[in-house]
Every structure is written in structure tokens, then in C-alpha cells.
Design an enzyme around this catalytic site. Structure first.
Site, short mmCIF file in Angstrom:
data_model
loop_
_atom_site.label_atom_id
_atom_site.label_comp_id
_atom_site.label_asym_id
_atom_site.label_seq_id
_atom_site.Cartn_x
_atom_site.Cartn_y
_atom_site.Cartn_z
N CYS A 130 0.83 -1.21 0.00
CA CYS A 130 0.00 0.00 0.00
C CYS A 130 0.86 1.26 0.00
O CYS A 130 1.62 1.51 0.94
CB CYS A 130 -0.91 -0.06 1.22
SG CYS A 130 -1.64 1.49 1.72
N CYS A 153 0.18 3.72 2.87
CA CYS A 153 0.70 3.15 4.13
C CYS A 153 2.18 3.49 4.29
O CYS A 153 2.65 3.77 5.40
CB CYS A 153 0.53 1.63 4.15
SG CYS A 153 -1.19 1.09 4.03
#
Length: 98
Positions: A23, A26
Site C-alpha cells: 500500500c 501506508c
């Protein structure tokens, strides 16, 4: 699941970061959380949970997207937000719940 309950009850203020290694947002959030931890010190415990390694826990907490941050105060959820958060917003949040 009981170990998660023990984890969030192990400190007065616990910020859980549900993330995934693939991600992009993230990865953007990770250094922000490091800075928040540096400033917050012992007031806050940050726990990172990889949704790919713990899908049942992510489903139980209804995590539909990553990153999802959940703040627990004395074992109770008091705040939740998906997406990247700024350091200032997170520090303000901590001050509100401390």
C-alpha cells in the site's frame, strides 16, 4: 482475538495502524507515525497490523481500506479514520484524548 484485546488494554492510549506492505499511502504514513511516537513518547503505544497476515482481525474490526487508524483509550475505541493523516492532526487527536 483475545491477544488483540490484551494488546489494546496494555497501555492507556493505543493507536492501531492497519496497513499492507503493498500500500503506497501506508508507506507515506509510516514515517509520520514514527514522528508522532517520538513526540508522544510514553503517552502512546503504536501497534502496526498487516491486514494480509491478519485478515480475520482486520475483518473483525471492519477494516475495508488501508491505512486505517484506530485509537483505543483504556481498551475502548475512541476514534477511527482511513487514509493518510498528518502529524499535526494525530498529535492534536492525542492531546484531546490524553
Amino acid at each position: 482475538m483475545s491477544s488483540f484485546k490484551e494488546l489494546i488494554a496494555s497501555h492507556p492510549l493505543v493507536l492501531v495502524d492497519f496497513f499492507a506492505t503493498w500500500c503506497g499511502p501506508c508507506k507515506v504514513l509510516a514515517p509520520v507515525l514514527s514522528e508522532v511516537k517520538q513526540e508522544a513518547g510514553d503517552r502512546l503505544k503504536i501497534v502496526k497490523i498487516d491486514v494480509d497476515k491478519h485478515p480475520k482481525l482486520a475483518a473483525a474490526k471492519q477494516v475495508r481500506g488501508v491505512p486505517t487508524l484506530i485509537l483505543f483509550k483504556e481498551g475502548q475505541q475512541v476514534w477511527r479514520q482511513s487514509g493518510v493523516q498528518s502529524k499535526q492532526a494525530l498529535l492534536q487527536l492525542l492531546n484531546e484524548h490524553n
